[in-house]
Design a protein around this motif. Structure first.
Motif, PDB file in Angstrom:
ATOM      1  N   PHE A   1       0.840  -1.192   0.000  1.00  0.00           N
ATOM      2  CA  PHE A   1       0.000   0.000   0.000  1.00  0.00           C
ATOM      3  C   PHE A   1       0.875   1.242   0.000  1.00  0.00           C
ATOM      4  O   PHE A   1       2.017   1.222   0.472  1.00  0.00           O
ATOM      5  CB  PHE A   1      -0.967   0.003   1.189  1.00  0.00           C
ATOM      6  CG  PHE A   1      -0.311   0.090   2.547  1.00  0.00           C
ATOM      7  CD1 PHE A   1      -0.228   1.288   3.250  1.00  0.00           C
ATOM      8  CD2 PHE A   1       0.220  -1.055   3.150  1.00  0.00           C
ATOM      9  CE1 PHE A   1       0.354   1.368   4.502  1.00  0.00           C
ATOM     10  CE2 PHE A   1       0.802  -0.987   4.410  1.00  0.00           C
ATOM     11  CZ  PHE A   1       0.874   0.218   5.083  1.00  0.00           C
ATOM     12  N   ARG A   2       0.339   2.309  -0.545  1.00  0.00           N
ATOM     13  CA  ARG A   2       1.058   3.569  -0.628  1.00  0.00           C
ATOM     14  C   ARG A   2       0.900   4.358   0.673  1.00  0.00           C
ATOM     15  O   ARG A   2      -0.167   4.384   1.274  1.00  0.00           O
ATOM     16  CB  ARG A   2       0.514   4.405  -1.793  1.00  0.00           C
ATOM     17  CG  ARG A   2       0.698   3.783  -3.162  1.00  0.00           C
ATOM     18  CD  ARG A   2       2.156   3.721  -3.567  1.00  0.00           C
ATOM     19  NE  ARG A   2       2.776   5.048  -3.574  1.00  0.00           N
ATOM     20  CZ  ARG A   2       4.074   5.249  -3.787  1.00  0.00           C
ATOM     21  NH1 ARG A   2       4.891   4.233  -3.992  1.00  0.00           N
ATOM     22  NH2 ARG A   2       4.552   6.473  -3.784  1.00  0.00           N
ATOM     23  N   TYR A   3       2.014   4.972   1.096  1.00  0.00           N
ATOM     24  CA  TYR A   3       1.968   5.796   2.293  1.00  0.00           C
ATOM     25  C   TYR A   3       2.991   6.919   2.162  1.00  0.00           C
ATOM     26  O   TYR A   3       4.203   6.691   2.281  1.00  0.00           O
ATOM     27  CB  TYR A   3       2.257   4.969   3.553  1.00  0.00           C
ATOM     28  CG  TYR A   3       2.067   5.732   4.841  1.00  0.00           C
ATOM     29  CD1 TYR A   3       0.812   5.819   5.438  1.00  0.00           C
ATOM     30  CD2 TYR A   3       3.135   6.391   5.444  1.00  0.00           C
ATOM     31  CE1 TYR A   3       0.626   6.532   6.612  1.00  0.00           C
ATOM     32  CE2 TYR A   3       2.953   7.119   6.611  1.00  0.00           C
ATOM     33  CZ  TYR A   3       1.709   7.182   7.186  1.00  0.00           C
ATOM     34  OH  TYR A   3       1.516   7.896   8.353  1.00  0.00           O
ATOM     35  N   HIS A   4       2.533   8.136   1.869  1.00  0.00           N
ATOM     36  CA  HIS A   4       3.357   9.342   1.882  1.00  0.00           C
ATOM     37  C   HIS A   4       4.679   9.177   1.141  1.00  0.00           C
ATOM     38  O   HIS A   4       5.757   9.374   1.704  1.00  0.00           O
ATOM     39  CB  HIS A   4       3.626   9.779   3.326  1.00  0.00           C
ATOM     40  CG  HIS A   4       2.384  10.148   4.073  1.00  0.00           C
ATOM     41  ND1 HIS A   4       2.412  10.558   5.390  1.00  0.00           N
ATOM     42  CD2 HIS A   4       1.076  10.145   3.718  1.00  0.00           C
ATOM     43  CE1 HIS A   4       1.175  10.797   5.808  1.00  0.00           C
ATOM     44  NE2 HIS A   4       0.353  10.552   4.805  1.00  0.00           N
ATOM     45  N   GLY A   5       4.619   8.816  -0.126  1.00  0.00           N
ATOM     46  CA  GLY A   5       5.825   8.712  -0.927  1.00  0.00           C
ATOM     47  C   GLY A   5       6.567   7.400  -0.787  1.00  0.00           C
ATOM     48  O   GLY A   5       7.718   7.296  -1.229  1.00  0.00           O
TER      49      GLY A   5
ATOM     50  N   ILE B   1       9.986  -1.471   3.100  1.00  0.00           N
ATOM     51  CA  ILE B   1       9.705  -0.080   2.731  1.00  0.00           C
ATOM     52  C   ILE B   1      10.415   0.233   1.422  1.00  0.00           C
ATOM     53  O   ILE B   1      11.628   0.052   1.308  1.00  0.00           O
ATOM     54  CB  ILE B   1      10.193   0.896   3.820  1.00  0.00           C
ATOM     55  CG1 ILE B   1       9.528   0.585   5.159  1.00  0.00           C
ATOM     56  CG2 ILE B   1       9.930   2.342   3.408  1.00  0.00           C
ATOM     57  CD1 ILE B   1      10.155   1.311   6.327  1.00  0.00           C
ATOM     58  N   LEU B   2       9.662   0.662   0.429  1.00  0.00           N
ATOM     59  CA  LEU B   2      10.225   1.111  -0.844  1.00  0.00           C
ATOM     60  C   LEU B   2       9.979   2.615  -0.943  1.00  0.00           C
ATOM     61  O   LEU B   2       8.836   3.062  -1.074  1.00  0.00           O
ATOM     62  CB  LEU B   2       9.568   0.377  -2.011  1.00  0.00           C
ATOM     63  CG  LEU B   2      10.166   0.631  -3.395  1.00  0.00           C
ATOM     64  CD1 LEU B   2      11.611   0.123  -3.455  1.00  0.00           C
ATOM     65  CD2 LEU B   2       9.333  -0.052  -4.473  1.00  0.00           C
ATOM     66  N   LEU B   3      11.067   3.389  -0.857  1.00  0.00           N
ATOM     67  CA  LEU B   3      10.973   4.851  -0.870  1.00  0.00           C
ATOM     68  C   LEU B   3      11.143   5.382  -2.289  1.00  0.00           C
ATOM     69  O   LEU B   3      12.099   5.036  -2.988  1.00  0.00           O
ATOM     70  CB  LEU B   3      12.069   5.455   0.016  1.00  0.00           C
ATOM     71  CG  LEU B   3      11.785   5.653   1.497  1.00  0.00           C
ATOM     72  CD1 LEU B   3      13.043   6.163   2.191  1.00  0.00           C
ATOM     73  CD2 LEU B   3      10.648   6.621   1.716  1.00  0.00           C
ATOM     74  N   ASP B   4      10.209   6.245  -2.697  1.00  0.00           N
ATOM     75  CA  ASP B   4      10.319   6.891  -3.998  1.00  0.00           C
ATOM     76  C   ASP B   4      11.555   7.787  -4.049  1.00  0.00           C
ATOM     77  O   ASP B   4      12.047   8.262  -3.014  1.00  0.00           O
ATOM     78  CB  ASP B   4       9.083   7.758  -4.266  1.00  0.00           C
ATOM     79  CG  ASP B   4       7.810   6.943  -4.405  1.00  0.00           C
ATOM     80  OD1 ASP B   4       7.908   5.712  -4.584  1.00  0.00           O
ATOM     81  OD2 ASP B   4       6.723   7.544  -4.321  1.00  0.00           O
ATOM     82  N   PRO B   5      12.074   8.064  -5.260  1.00  0.00           N
ATOM     83  CA  PRO B   5      13.187   9.009  -5.388  1.00  0.00           C
ATOM     84  C   PRO B   5      12.791  10.397  -4.870  1.00  0.00           C
ATOM     85  O   PRO B   5      11.645  10.822  -4.991  1.00  0.00           O
ATOM     86  CB  PRO B   5      13.446   9.051  -6.897  1.00  0.00           C
ATOM     87  CG  PRO B   5      12.869   7.778  -7.427  1.00  0.00           C
ATOM     88  CD  PRO B   5      11.699   7.473  -6.556  1.00  0.00           C
ATOM     89  N   ARG B   6      13.755  11.075  -4.273  1.00  0.00           N
ATOM     90  CA  ARG B   6      13.585  12.457  -3.797  1.00  0.00           C
ATOM     91  C   ARG B   6      12.355  12.581  -2.894  1.00  0.00           C
ATOM     92  O   ARG B   6      11.538  13.492  -3.059  1.00  0.00           O
ATOM     93  CB  ARG B   6      13.471  13.408  -4.990  1.00  0.00           C
ATOM     94  CG  ARG B   6      14.678  13.395  -5.914  1.00  0.00           C
ATOM     95  CD  ARG B   6      15.901  13.957  -5.244  1.00  0.00           C
ATOM     96  NE  ARG B   6      17.113  13.813  -6.060  1.00  0.00           N
ATOM     97  CZ  ARG B   6      18.329  14.185  -5.647  1.00  0.00           C
ATOM     98  NH1 ARG B   6      18.463  14.697  -4.426  1.00  0.00           N
ATOM     99  NH2 ARG B   6      19.383  14.009  -6.410  1.00  0.00           N
TER     100      ARG B   6
END
Length: 294
Positions: free
Chosen positions: A126-130, A158-163
């Motif tokens: 699920f998506r959570y704040h970037g 946790i997979l963090l989006d770039p920037r």
């Protein structure tokens, strides 16, 4: 957010605890054509639960509880070996790149003789704040894993989006460890690279994570309340004393029913190494490094 993380990505031999998490092996990405893949013959465990989590590849699991399962990316496989269990792990023929983490959870004293068990769970991302989260144990950000544990725990990919900077809600009674798999992640102002582990003591109710690069970053977040017990770890056993470990070793070498047998593995089981010429002593819960190798 109070507290600064302790970083340890090099102490291969140190094995202290984060909550009940007592061991982490981060492996790969490994080209199976070069390494030959994984082929771990039947071996025993006591006093713990094993948590298998893959990023790529597949592993065939067989155990003395009668379970035959395949470990796949994004799917939790948790095995309980309190009094004793044995299992084998073999990468599948279709695996090209093997990459993941193997984690151990120490069982508390009142449950360390628990019976054999196995749980499989596929957490929905699920998506959570970037970020994209998969909560495979415990609860975070409104999602809860149905898999039972003997102490409160948190385990999440946790997979963090770039920037991107994201702030995750966490239990302030927990200590936490962030094991980075790929990319660079800043945890509470400290930069962590691949295979590094950042630690935060109990107190904060949020964790701030930042990815300041142009590529996604990935990590595994582990948490739990301080364990509060001393444990003795040697080879594949978790106990409370040298004699606990020696007794388990004798039982395995004597092919005791304590560990059962693994059906379907083509080969002999692993013999136990010799005990060291010294008394094994407990290690305290310093909550610093969780790196190690089996």
């Amino acid at each position: 957010m109070a507290g600064r993380p302790t970083v340890d990505g090099t102490a291969q031999g140190e094995r202290t605890l984060i909550g009940a998490w007592c061991f982490a092996d981060h492996y790969g990405p490994a080209d199976v054509a070069e390494t030959g893949g994984m082929d771990v013959a039947p071996h025993p465990h006591t006093g713990l639960q094993t948590v298998s989590w893959l990023f790529s590849g597949e592993i065939e699991h067989r155990d003395s509880h009668g379970v035959h399962a395949v470990v796949r990316p994004g799917e939790l496989n948790l095995m309980t070996g309190g009094r004793g269990i044995s299992h084998s792990e073999v990468s599948t023929a279709g695996t090209r790149v093997l990459h993941g983490v193997q984690l151990w959870v120490a069982l508390p004293r009142e449950h360390r003789q628990a019976g054999r068990a196995f749980h499989h769970h596929v957490p929905r991302p699920f998506r959570y704040h970037g970020s994209e989260l998969r909560v495979f144990l415990g609860s975070m950000a409104g999602r809860t894993s149905p898999v039972p544990t003997f102490t409160p725990l948190l385990g999440a990919e946790i997979l963090l989006d770039p920037r991107t900077t994201t702030t995750l809600p966490v239990d302030p009674a927990f200590e936490h460890g962030l094991l980075v798999d790929q990319g660079d992640i800043t945890l509470a102002g400290t930069l962590l690279g691949p295979s590094e582990l950042g630690y935060l003591p109990p107190g904060p109710d949020t964790l701030a994570l930042a990815n300041d690069t142009d590529a996604p970053a990935r990590a595994v977040l582990l948490g739990g309340p301080p364990f509060g017990e001393e444990i003795v770890m040697w080879w594949n056993f978790v106990g409370r004393s040298h004699e606990d470990i020696a007794e388990a070793r004798r039982a395995w070498q004597d092919a005791s029913d304590r560990f059962g047998s693994v059906e379907g593995y083509a080969g002999d089981r692993l013999p136990a190494p010799a005990l060291p010429n010294a008394v094994l002593t407990p290690r305290k819960n310093f909550g610093r490094s969780l790196r190690g190798s089996p």
